[in-house]
Design a protein around this motif. Structure first.
Motif, PDB file in Angstrom:
ATOM      1  N   SER A  46       0.842  -1.193   0.000  1.00 52.71           N
ATOM      2  CA  SER A  46       0.000   0.000   0.000  1.00 52.71           C
ATOM      3  C   SER A  46       0.878   1.244   0.000  1.00 52.71           C
ATOM      4  N   LEU A  47       0.272   2.382  -0.355  1.00 51.71           N
ATOM      5  CA  LEU A  47       1.016   3.638  -0.345  1.00 51.71           C
ATOM      6  C   LEU A  47       1.555   3.936   1.042  1.00 51.71           C
ATOM      7  N   ALA A  48       0.754   3.636   2.086  1.00 52.74           N
ATOM      8  CA  ALA A  48       1.205   3.869   3.465  1.00 52.74           C
ATOM      9  C   ALA A  48       2.459   3.054   3.774  1.00 52.74           C
ATOM     10  N   ASN A  49       2.459   1.794   3.331  1.00 53.20           N
ATOM     11  CA  ASN A  49       3.636   0.962   3.584  1.00 53.20           C
ATOM     12  C   ASN A  49       4.832   1.390   2.734  1.00 53.20           C
ATOM     13  N   GLN A  50       4.575   1.864   1.511  1.00 52.03           N
ATOM     14  CA  GLN A  50       5.678   2.363   0.705  1.00 52.03           C
ATOM     15  C   GLN A  50       6.320   3.591   1.352  1.00 52.03           C
ATOM     16  N   GLY A  79      17.963  -8.427   8.343  1.00 55.04           N
ATOM     17  CA  GLY A  79      17.821  -7.453   7.262  1.00 55.04           C
ATOM     18  C   GLY A  79      16.395  -7.041   6.963  1.00 55.04           C
ATOM     19  N   ALA A  80      15.438  -7.459   7.786  1.00 59.64           N
ATOM     20  CA  ALA A  80      14.041  -7.130   7.528  1.00 59.64           C
ATOM     21  C   ALA A  80      13.737  -5.679   7.875  1.00 59.64           C
ATOM     22  N   ARG A  81      12.689  -5.146   7.245  1.00 60.95           N
ATOM     23  CA  ARG A  81      12.235  -3.780   7.496  1.00 60.95           C
ATOM     24  C   ARG A  81      10.770  -3.809   7.953  1.00 60.95           C
ATOM     25  N   PHE A  82      10.365  -2.742   8.633  1.00 60.30           N
ATOM     26  CA  PHE A  82       9.011  -2.658   9.176  1.00 60.30           C
ATOM     27  C   PHE A  82       7.977  -2.347   8.088  1.00 60.30           C
ATOM     28  N   VAL A  83       6.839  -3.045   8.160  1.00 57.88           N
ATOM     29  CA  VAL A  83       5.654  -2.682   7.392  1.00 57.88           C
ATOM     30  C   VAL A  83       4.441  -2.853   8.293  1.00 57.88           C
ATOM     31  N   VAL A 104     -10.373  -2.428  12.554  1.00 53.22           N
ATOM     32  CA  VAL A 104      -9.061  -2.990  12.201  1.00 53.22           C
ATOM     33  C   VAL A 104      -7.976  -2.034  12.667  1.00 53.22           C
ATOM     34  N   ARG A 105      -7.033  -2.568  13.409  1.00 49.75           N
ATOM     35  CA  ARG A 105      -5.876  -1.778  13.805  1.00 49.75           C
ATOM     36  C   ARG A 105      -4.651  -2.308  13.058  1.00 49.75           C
ATOM     37  N   PHE A 106      -3.630  -1.486  12.953  1.00 49.20           N
ATOM     38  CA  PHE A 106      -2.420  -1.891  12.245  1.00 49.20           C
ATOM     39  C   PHE A 106      -1.253  -1.963  13.212  1.00 49.20           C
ATOM     40  N   VAL A 107      -0.472  -3.014  13.065  1.00 45.25           N
ATOM     41  CA  VAL A 107       0.713  -3.189  13.906  1.00 45.25           C
ATOM     42  C   VAL A 107       1.943  -3.251  13.016  1.00 45.25           C
ATOM     43  N   LEU A 108       3.076  -2.805  13.548  1.00 46.16           N
ATOM     44  CA  LEU A 108       4.324  -2.839  12.800  1.00 46.16           C
ATOM     45  C   LEU A 108       5.043  -4.160  13.025  1.00 46.16           C
ATOM     46  N   ARG A 109       5.484  -4.753  11.918  1.00 49.38           N
ATOM     47  CA  ARG A 109       6.269  -5.990  12.009  1.00 49.38           C
ATOM     48  C   ARG A 109       7.432  -5.905  11.033  1.00 49.38           C
ATOM     49  N   ARG A 110       8.573  -6.380  11.483  1.00 52.12           N
ATOM     50  CA  ARG A 110       9.734  -6.458  10.583  1.00 52.12           C
ATOM     51  C   ARG A 110       9.574  -7.731   9.752  1.00 52.12           C
ATOM     52  N   TYR A 147      18.037   1.230 -10.373  1.00 50.36           N
ATOM     53  CA  TYR A 147      16.594   1.106 -10.140  1.00 50.36           C
ATOM     54  C   TYR A 147      16.274   1.614  -8.743  1.00 50.36           C
ATOM     55  N   ALA A 148      15.244   2.447  -8.609  1.00 52.79           N
ATOM     56  CA  ALA A 148      14.921   3.054  -7.312  1.00 52.79           C
ATOM     57  C   ALA A 148      13.416   3.039  -7.060  1.00 52.79           C
ATOM     58  N   MET A 149      12.815   1.842  -7.118  1.00 48.32           N
ATOM     59  CA  MET A 149      11.395   1.683  -6.814  1.00 48.32           C
ATOM     60  C   MET A 149      11.192   0.485  -5.908  1.00 48.32           C
ATOM     61  N   ILE A 150      10.191   0.576  -5.028  1.00 49.11           N
ATOM     62  CA  ILE A 150       9.883  -0.522  -4.114  1.00 49.11           C
ATOM     63  C   ILE A 150       9.084  -1.616  -4.810  1.00 49.11           C
ATOM     64  N   ASP A 151       8.339  -1.247  -5.823  1.00 49.07           N
ATOM     65  CA  ASP A 151       7.480  -2.194  -6.539  1.00 49.07           C
ATOM     66  C   ASP A 151       8.313  -3.213  -7.318  1.00 49.07           C
ATOM     67  N   GLY A 152       8.282  -4.461  -6.881  1.00 47.04           N
ATOM     68  CA  GLY A 152       9.036  -5.508  -7.561  1.00 47.04           C
ATOM     69  C   GLY A 152       8.362  -6.010  -8.824  1.00 47.04           C
ATOM     70  N   ASN A 153       7.076  -5.689  -8.991  1.00 42.13           N
ATOM     71  CA  ASN A 153       6.376  -6.118 -10.198  1.00 42.13           C
ATOM     72  C   ASN A 153       6.670  -5.224 -11.390  1.00 42.13           C
TER      73      ASN A 153
END
Length: 278
Positions: A46-50, A79-83, A104-110, A147-153
């Protein structure tokens, strides 16, 4: 003719023994195609996670452990990052007694790993005996940038006279053809006009058509013609393609081919030693 046998058909050859680009392009627009998994191997954050990942300095494709493992790469420990992950809160419905979602609440997880925090095989750029990508880029005054984008697709992108190919691109050289096509067709120019000032569907049709013709002309083996056909047909939809659009594709292909052709002995003037312009 079935889709299973269609890619075994030799490209149409004209009476001079050359590949007939117009006939080949007609095939790309009408023969069956299939997209496969090239554009859906990664989770679309999602945009929020990006934004959250960007705030952590991430500007490359990200994926959970299972996705990277399926792609033959192993994430580095730590090496994990939070989303943000959704966590529904339930309550019992007073009338039915069923458990329903209250909010629905959101929690941060690496839980996601950037590409650079994984280990595995890197992109292997196919070598073509008669054409060199770096020679072409230099001759066309195009720069390949990281390359400088998070989208792997997303397989790649282009802007101004810059092109970029994702480190996770499934068919890297075909993608490079596509992005060079965008530049040569004037799609990345701030002052694009005339036939270049066309819809997104026509632009994608043109760029992928450039890639399709180049891949056939240079006998590229590491690509999927059926995916290119599906890409062309889906983007084109009901859009009208003019003869000007098609001529622009052929012109771009010709310029890219000439720019990357390897100089051989027959291309050199015997007296001056200089390359002979073709």
């Amino acid at each position: 003719m079935t889709a299973a046998t269609i890619d075994q058909v030799s490209p149409t050859i004209d009476q001079d023994g050359e590949v007939d680009w117009r006939a080949l392009l007609e095939q790309a627009m009408t023969m069956p195609g299939h997209l496969g998994d090239t554009y859906c191997r990664f989770h679309q954050y999602s945009l929020a996670n990006q934004l959250l990942l960007w705030s952590q300095g991430v500007t490359e494709p990200c994926a959970p452990f299972k996705v990277w493992k399926a792609l033959g790469r192993i994430p580095v420990k730590g090496g994990a990052r939070f989303v943000r992950h959704p966590r529904p809160v339930y309550e019992k419905d007073a009338e039915t007694g069923e458990r329903v979602v209250k909010f629905v609440r959101f929690v941060l997880r690496r839980s996601t790993f950037p590409y650079s925090n994984t280990v595995g095989p890197e992109i292997e750029w196919p070598e073509l005996p008669e054409w060199d990508a770096q020679r072409a880029l230099a001759a066309l005054d195009i720069t390949q940038v990281p390359y400088a984008m998070i989208d792997g697709n997303c397989q790649g992108y282009s802007y101004q006279r810059n092109v970029s190919v994702s480190p996770t691109a499934k068919f890297a050289l075909k993608t490079l053809f596509h992005e060079i096509g965008h530049v040569m067709l004037g799609h990345t120019s701030d002052s694009a006009d005339g036939e270049s000032a066309c819809s997104r569907g026509v632009r994608e049709f043109q760029a992928e058509s450039v890639a399709y013709l180049l891949a056939h002309e240079l006998e590229l083996s590491e690509w999927a013609p059926e995916e290119s056909r599906a890409y062309i047909q889906q983007w084109l939809g009901d859009e009208e393609v003019t003869d000007g659009h098609i001529r622009a594709v052929f012109t771009a292909v010709d310029k890219i081919l000439r720019a990357g052709r390897t100089v051989t002995d027959t291309d050199v003037d015997e007296e001056t030693g200089e390359p002979i312009a073709s």
